[in-house]
Design a protein around this motif. Sequence first.
Motif, short mmCIF file in Angstrom:
data_model
loop_
_atom_site.label_atom_id
_atom_site.label_comp_id
_atom_site.label_asym_id
_atom_site.label_seq_id
_atom_site.Cartn_x
_atom_site.Cartn_y
_atom_site.Cartn_z
N ASP A 161 -0.77 -11.12 -4.36
CA ASP A 161 -1.24 -10.25 -3.29
C ASP A 161 -0.60 -8.88 -3.45
O ASP A 161 0.19 -8.65 -4.38
CB ASP A 161 -1.00 -10.87 -1.91
N TYR A 162 -0.96 -7.97 -2.54
CA TYR A 162 -0.47 -6.59 -2.66
C TYR A 162 1.05 -6.51 -2.64
O TYR A 162 1.65 -5.58 -3.17
CB TYR A 162 -1.06 -5.73 -1.52
N LEU A 163 1.67 -7.51 -1.98
CA LEU A 163 3.14 -7.47 -1.85
C LEU A 163 3.84 -8.29 -2.92
O LEU A 163 5.02 -8.63 -2.79
CB LEU A 163 3.55 -7.95 -0.45
N GLY A 164 3.11 -8.65 -3.98
CA GLY A 164 3.73 -9.29 -5.13
C GLY A 164 3.98 -10.78 -4.98
O GLY A 164 4.74 -11.35 -5.76
N ALA A 309 10.88 -3.26 3.81
CA ALA A 309 11.62 -2.18 4.47
C ALA A 309 12.15 -2.64 5.82
O ALA A 309 13.30 -2.34 6.16
CB ALA A 309 10.70 -0.98 4.62
N SER A 310 11.31 -3.36 6.58
CA SER A 310 11.79 -3.74 7.92
C SER A 310 13.02 -4.62 7.82
O SER A 310 13.96 -4.46 8.59
CB SER A 310 10.68 -4.37 8.76
N LYS A 311 13.05 -5.53 6.83
CA LYS A 311 14.23 -6.40 6.67
C LYS A 311 15.41 -5.61 6.09
O LYS A 311 16.55 -6.05 6.17
CB LYS A 311 13.91 -7.59 5.78
N SER A 312 15.12 -4.46 5.46
CA SER A 312 16.21 -3.63 4.92
C SER A 312 16.70 -2.64 5.98
O SER A 312 17.58 -1.83 5.71
CB SER A 312 15.74 -2.83 3.70
N GLY A 313 16.05 -2.67 7.17
CA GLY A 313 16.46 -1.77 8.25
C GLY A 313 15.94 -0.35 8.07
O GLY A 313 16.57 0.61 8.51
N LEU A 314 14.80 -0.22 7.41
CA LEU A 314 14.23 1.13 7.25
C LEU A 314 12.71 1.07 7.32
O LEU A 314 12.13 0.00 7.52
CB LEU A 314 14.70 1.75 5.93
N SER A 315 12.10 2.24 7.19
CA SER A 315 10.63 2.26 7.25
C SER A 315 10.07 2.50 5.84
O SER A 315 10.58 3.34 5.10
CB SER A 315 10.19 3.38 8.21
N GLY A 316 9.04 1.71 5.49
CA GLY A 316 8.44 1.84 4.16
C GLY A 316 7.91 3.24 3.93
O GLY A 316 8.01 3.80 2.84
N LYS A 317 7.34 3.83 4.99
CA LYS A 317 6.74 5.17 4.86
C LYS A 317 7.80 6.21 4.57
O LYS A 317 7.60 7.11 3.76
CB LYS A 317 6.00 5.53 6.14
N SER A 318 8.96 6.09 5.26
CA SER A 318 9.96 7.14 5.02
C SER A 318 10.60 6.96 3.64
O SER A 318 10.94 7.94 2.98
CB SER A 318 11.01 7.22 6.14
N GLU A 329 5.81 8.95 -7.03
CA GLU A 329 4.71 8.55 -6.14
C GLU A 329 4.50 7.05 -6.25
O GLU A 329 4.31 6.54 -7.35
CB GLU A 329 3.41 9.27 -6.51
N ILE A 330 4.54 6.37 -5.13
CA ILE A 330 4.43 4.91 -5.20
C ILE A 330 3.03 4.45 -4.81
O ILE A 330 2.23 5.22 -4.28
CB ILE A 330 5.53 4.21 -4.35
N GLU A 331 2.74 3.16 -5.07
CA GLU A 331 1.39 2.63 -4.88
C GLU A 331 1.00 2.53 -3.40
O GLU A 331 -0.07 2.92 -2.99
CB GLU A 331 1.28 1.26 -5.57
N PHE A 332 1.92 2.00 -2.60
CA PHE A 332 1.54 1.69 -1.21
C PHE A 332 2.78 1.63 -0.33
O PHE A 332 3.84 1.15 -0.76
CB PHE A 332 0.82 0.32 -1.20
N ASP A 334 3.70 1.07 4.09
CA ASP A 334 3.38 1.12 5.51
C ASP A 334 4.71 1.05 6.23
O ASP A 334 5.76 1.26 5.62
CB ASP A 334 2.35 0.04 5.92
N ARG A 335 4.70 0.75 7.53
CA ARG A 335 5.99 0.73 8.23
C ARG A 335 6.93 -0.30 7.63
O ARG A 335 8.14 -0.11 7.61
CB ARG A 335 5.78 0.32 9.68
N ASP A 336 6.34 -1.42 7.14
CA ASP A 336 7.18 -2.56 6.78
C ASP A 336 7.48 -2.72 5.30
O ASP A 336 8.43 -3.42 4.94
CB ASP A 336 6.50 -3.84 7.29
N PHE A 337 6.65 -2.14 4.44
CA PHE A 337 6.83 -2.38 3.00
C PHE A 337 6.65 -1.10 2.18
O PHE A 337 5.94 -0.19 2.60
CB PHE A 337 5.82 -3.42 2.50
N ALA A 338 7.29 -1.09 1.04
CA ALA A 338 7.04 -0.05 0.03
C ALA A 338 6.81 -0.77 -1.29
O ALA A 338 7.62 -1.62 -1.69
CB ALA A 338 8.23 0.89 -0.06
N VAL A 339 5.68 -0.46 -1.93
CA VAL A 339 5.28 -1.19 -3.14
C VAL A 339 5.25 -0.25 -4.35
O VAL A 339 4.55 0.77 -4.33
CB VAL A 339 3.87 -1.81 -2.96
N MET A 340 6.03 -0.58 -5.37
CA MET A 340 6.05 0.21 -6.60
C MET A 340 5.49 -0.62 -7.74
O MET A 340 5.89 -1.77 -7.90
CB MET A 340 7.51 0.60 -6.93
#
Length: 453
Positions: A161-164, A309-318, A329-332, A334-340
Amino acid sequence: MKTPIVDFVREYAKKNSVRLHMPGHKGISRLGFEVFDITEIEDADVLYSPDGIILESENNASRLFGTAHSYYSTEGSTLCIKAMLAIATADRGGDRPLVLATRNSHKAFIYAAALLDLEIEWLYPSEPSHLCTCNITPNELEIALEKSEKKPDAVYVTSPDYLGNILDIKGLAQVCHAHGIPLLVDNAHGAYLQFLDKSMHPIALGADMCCDSAHKTLPVLTGGAYLHISKRANVDYCQIAREKLSLFASTSPSYLILQSLDLCNSYICDGYGEKLSALCERLSSLKERLSSKGFCICGSEPLKIVVDASKSGLSGKSLSKYLSTRGIEIEFSDRDFAVMMFTPENSEDDISRVEDALLCFDISGESNSTLGDTKLCTLHSALCTPEVAMSIRDAIFSRSELIPTEDAEGRICAAPCVSCPPAIPVVVSGEIIGREQVKLLKYYEIEKILVVK
Ligand SMILES: Cc1ncc(COP(=O)(O)O)c(C=O)c1O
């Protein structure tokens, strides 16, 4: 490995013929590649009834992927998904075909369901966490099949899936086959899985058909994809595959994309496996370093680095914005995830820059902007008990209107209204939009939704 399509087009370009055929640019360079952009001229073969260079090239790809046949698509996995479902549900003699599908299906699947008038029974995750993820186990599939009142025509899952996250395709295929049902896999993110030291490709693990977006993980132009049919699949599939592909496809396939798919065969033969293996090792040690720094790394897909990101205590977007300021530049996100997403085409310098940037990132200075795990799970759970008012087909082809999401409670969803990435619907066409769904749509920043009038 030979590259018959590339060779043909290069020869043609060299001849400098007067081009009294399409495309209208006549090979005159404006973007730089027009000279190689041809159409189905004499000896260039025909994509959906090939007997020359395209067939030869597809046969090369079929050998590399170990399939009965690998069909080229110049219109992404989006085309292959529609064709795959049309193949698996052919000859129903008037009955609406039934497909059991994981709820994290891409919107191409919803459109296929509308076009083919499929009845869908959704498979839901036991612990719903994010739109993109639906971790179904073989045991859960077994239970779902036993519960199903009608024997499904196919089971359809998305892996990776998108989150690996990668599903247990081998186990799922065994369950499907014990019930005499084909397993279809949206493997858009996993073409490269075939070339790992030990193949993790769905076809090698027992799937009957799958689609791969070659362009997502292999060095192929955007739009290049494969529809793979397994040697173990129903023999009729290969008989009808081209007809079903052409049902949804353009009659003007891009020869730039065909050349790119063709060239990829020789790229794969030319030391790709070794490069892939070295990259997997490099990324695995980078993931360990990032975990030690405090990032919560999730997913098991070797070529993705996914920060929860949410489990790391940060925002995926930031995190994504921060990386962008460092020229990454990363693939995707949102608030909860960052996907490279990485491939062997990324240099060691690229990876070192990502490593430096992430290791310098001040996690403690971030505040988590999510709703919190528990609340988000509750909202996602609401998706697991949708109230269905009409079929996907009836909803998509109904008269509809676009309204603000906050006014949508109680209305019937007409279209998925989600853009790419990740293009996974919060509410599926035909479902009644409840209060929790409105909250979740807002959470995913979907501000307008198409509802049945
Ligand atoms: C899981 C999944 N399936 C299918 C697709 C569609 O693939 P394509 O862009 O190759 O048409 C995508 C696109 O992002 C995807 O993420």
